[in-house]
Design a protein around this motif. Sequence first.
Motif, PDB file in Angstrom:
ATOM      1  N   SER A  50      13.763  -0.233  -4.979  1.00 58.81           N
ATOM      2  CA  SER A  50      13.053  -1.544  -4.703  1.00 58.81           C
ATOM      3  C   SER A  50      12.099  -1.521  -3.456  1.00 58.81           C
ATOM      4  N   VAL A  51      11.059  -2.066  -3.610  1.00 54.68           N
ATOM      5  CA  VAL A  51      10.227  -2.037  -2.466  1.00 54.68           C
ATOM      6  C   VAL A  51       9.569  -3.554  -2.458  1.00 54.68           C
ATOM      7  N   GLY A  52       9.583  -4.329  -1.319  1.00 57.04           N
ATOM      8  CA  GLY A  52       9.061  -5.743  -1.418  1.00 57.04           C
ATOM      9  C   GLY A  52       7.658  -5.894  -1.343  1.00 57.04           C
ATOM     10  N   ASN A  53       7.121  -7.040  -0.726  1.00 57.23           N
ATOM     11  CA  ASN A  53       5.763  -7.413  -0.776  1.00 57.23           C
ATOM     12  C   ASN A  53       5.342  -6.927   0.768  1.00 57.23           C
ATOM     13  N   ARG A  54       4.183  -6.653   0.903  1.00 58.78           N
ATOM     14  CA  ARG A  54       3.353  -6.453   1.829  1.00 58.78           C
ATOM     15  C   ARG A  54       3.848  -5.260   2.809  1.00 58.78           C
ATOM     16  N   VAL A  55       4.269  -4.315   2.054  1.00 58.98           N
ATOM     17  CA  VAL A  55       5.117  -3.087   2.515  1.00 58.98           C
ATOM     18  C   VAL A  55       3.776  -1.901   2.622  1.00 58.98           C
ATOM     19  N   LYS A  56       3.863  -1.150   3.740  1.00 60.78           N
ATOM     20  CA  LYS A  56       2.877  -0.039   4.031  1.00 60.78           C
ATOM     21  C   LYS A  56       3.770   1.218   4.013  1.00 60.78           C
ATOM     22  N   ILE A  57       3.520   1.918   2.916  1.00 64.43           N
ATOM     23  CA  ILE A  57       4.038   3.414   3.049  1.00 64.43           C
ATOM     24  C   ILE A  57       2.990   4.399   3.119  1.00 64.43           C
ATOM     25  N   GLN A  58       3.245   5.259   4.238  1.00 66.72           N
ATOM     26  CA  GLN A  58       2.177   6.193   4.339  1.00 66.72           C
ATOM     27  C   GLN A  58       2.330   7.599   3.494  1.00 66.72           C
ATOM     28  N   VAL A  74       7.782  -4.086   5.391  1.00 67.54           N
ATOM     29  CA  VAL A  74       8.284  -2.804   6.145  1.00 67.54           C
ATOM     30  C   VAL A  74       7.178  -1.925   6.317  1.00 67.54           C
ATOM     31  N   PHE A  75       7.048  -1.323   7.390  1.00 68.25           N
ATOM     32  CA  PHE A  75       6.097   0.076   7.638  1.00 68.25           C
ATOM     33  C   PHE A  75       6.963   1.340   7.686  1.00 68.25           C
ATOM     34  N   VAL A  76       6.415   2.221   6.873  1.00 70.14           N
ATOM     35  CA  VAL A  76       7.178   3.463   6.697  1.00 70.14           C
ATOM     36  C   VAL A  76       5.991   4.574   6.970  1.00 70.14           C
ATOM     37  N   GLY A  77       6.286   5.219   8.034  1.00 68.27           N
ATOM     38  CA  GLY A  77       5.346   6.379   8.422  1.00 68.27           C
ATOM     39  C   GLY A  77       5.321   7.599   7.541  1.00 68.27           C
ATOM     40  N   PRO A  78       4.300   8.423   7.798  1.00 69.37           N
ATOM     41  CA  PRO A  78       3.979   9.408   6.891  1.00 69.37           C
ATOM     42  C   PRO A  78       5.155  10.536   7.087  1.00 69.37           C
ATOM     43  N   HIS A  79       5.586  11.015   5.836  1.00 72.60           N
ATOM     44  CA  HIS A  79       6.551  12.113   5.815  1.00 72.60           C
ATOM     45  C   HIS A  79       8.002  11.560   6.003  1.00 72.60           C
ATOM     46  N   VAL A  80       8.347  10.355   6.144  1.00 76.51           N
ATOM     47  CA  VAL A  80       9.511   9.855   6.235  1.00 76.51           C
ATOM     48  C   VAL A  80      10.507  10.401   4.860  1.00 76.51           C
ATOM     49  N   CYS A  81      11.698  10.606   4.976  1.00 80.98           N
ATOM     50  CA  CYS A  81      12.506  10.832   4.152  1.00 80.98           C
ATOM     51  C   CYS A  81      13.770  10.183   3.966  1.00 80.98           C
ATOM     52  N   PHE A  82      13.998   9.362   2.841  1.00 81.35           N
ATOM     53  CA  PHE A  82      15.140   8.745   2.616  1.00 81.35           C
ATOM     54  C   PHE A  82      16.166   9.502   1.875  1.00 81.35           C
ATOM     55  N   THR A  83      17.521   9.655   2.330  1.00 78.59           N
ATOM     56  CA  THR A  83      18.540  10.667   1.389  1.00 78.59           C
ATOM     57  C   THR A  83      19.254   9.487   0.780  1.00 78.59           C
ATOM     58  N   ASN A  84      20.299  10.028  -0.234  1.00 79.32           N
ATOM     59  CA  ASN A  84      20.931   9.182  -1.108  1.00 79.32           C
ATOM     60  C   ASN A  84      22.388   9.832  -1.339  1.00 79.32           C
ATOM     61  N   ASP A  85      22.597  10.716  -0.763  1.00 80.07           N
ATOM     62  CA  ASP A  85      24.057  11.459  -1.205  1.00 80.07           C
ATOM     63  C   ASP A  85      24.838  12.167   0.128  1.00 80.07           C
ATOM     64  N   LYS A  86      25.790  11.472   0.481  1.00 78.71           N
ATOM     65  CA  LYS A  86      26.472  11.996   1.580  1.00 78.71           C
ATOM     66  C   LYS A  86      27.034  13.499   1.707  1.00 78.71           C
ATOM     67  N   THR A  87      27.300  13.967   0.197  1.00 78.05           N
ATOM     68  CA  THR A  87      27.953  15.403   0.071  1.00 78.05           C
ATOM     69  C   THR A  87      27.011  15.891  -0.809  1.00 78.05           C
ATOM     70  N   ILE A 122       0.636  -1.282   0.193  1.00 83.79           N
ATOM     71  CA  ILE A 122       0.051  -0.050  -0.017  1.00 83.79           C
ATOM     72  C   ILE A 122       0.967   1.115   0.020  1.00 83.79           C
ATOM     73  N   ILE A 123       0.783   1.940  -1.112  1.00 82.16           N
ATOM     74  CA  ILE A 123       1.681   3.412  -1.249  1.00 82.16           C
ATOM     75  C   ILE A 123       0.457   4.358  -0.873  1.00 82.16           C
ATOM     76  N   GLY A 124       0.503   5.060   0.097  1.00 80.15           N
ATOM     77  CA  GLY A 124      -0.226   6.331   0.231  1.00 80.15           C
ATOM     78  C   GLY A 124       0.046   7.582  -0.635  1.00 80.15           C
ATOM     79  N   LYS A 125      -0.914   8.546  -0.304  1.00 82.46           N
ATOM     80  CA  LYS A 125      -0.687   9.682  -1.257  1.00 82.46           C
ATOM     81  C   LYS A 125       0.563  10.693  -1.128  1.00 82.46           C
TER      82      LYS A 125
END
Length: 196
Positions: free
Chosen positions: A53-61, A76-89, A41-44
């Motif tokens: 890459s996102v697996g099976n039965r994942v809930k992303i708010q 995996v559960f990911v709550g609302p407004h979570v941010c993943f970064t990808n660049d250290k500099t 489930i992918i939220g708005k």
Amino acid sequence: MNQAIIHSTATVDPRARIGEHTRIWHWTQIREDVSIGSESIIGKGCYFDAGVSVGNRVKIQSNVSVFRGVTIEDGVFVGPHVCFTNDKTPRAINPDGTLKGIDDWTVTPTLVRYGASIGANATIVCGVTVGRFAMVAAGSVVTRNVPDYGLVMGNPARLVGYVCPCGVRLPGGPATTSEERTCPACGRVTLVGSNT
């Protein structure tokens, strides 16, 4: 019918792979070469950068940003407004003032393992692994690896204890060696401290 449900306002690149029974809601953008498993489930208002890459039965708010280099395993559960970064500099421009392009930075991978939970408004700084069934408290800034079943909180996030796969906090604080802890709610015995 086994097809995914994709809201009419969502933008899904035709090169993305979406699993059966996955639901994608309003104003979400999914870019090329993204893979999302089944029954997720992918939220708005979410954003999935190319190659995520996102697996099976994942809930992303709602309003979650998942940038290139992130892998999210099953359950995996990911709550609302979570941010993943990808660049250290991160920089918008190169030293000569030219706008940075895709080849002007190094993506640092991030892994969220099976069954982990990430609370609302957390930031996951790239290059870390969040362990199996670990829990990241709301508002935390994760700058280093989280062990399996680890409970982390704060800025920067610190290990304060462990949680059962059922989600209840286990007795005691951080372990200095591997030890078994019994869940006060479900009675499950969990080995903690083995990968801290």
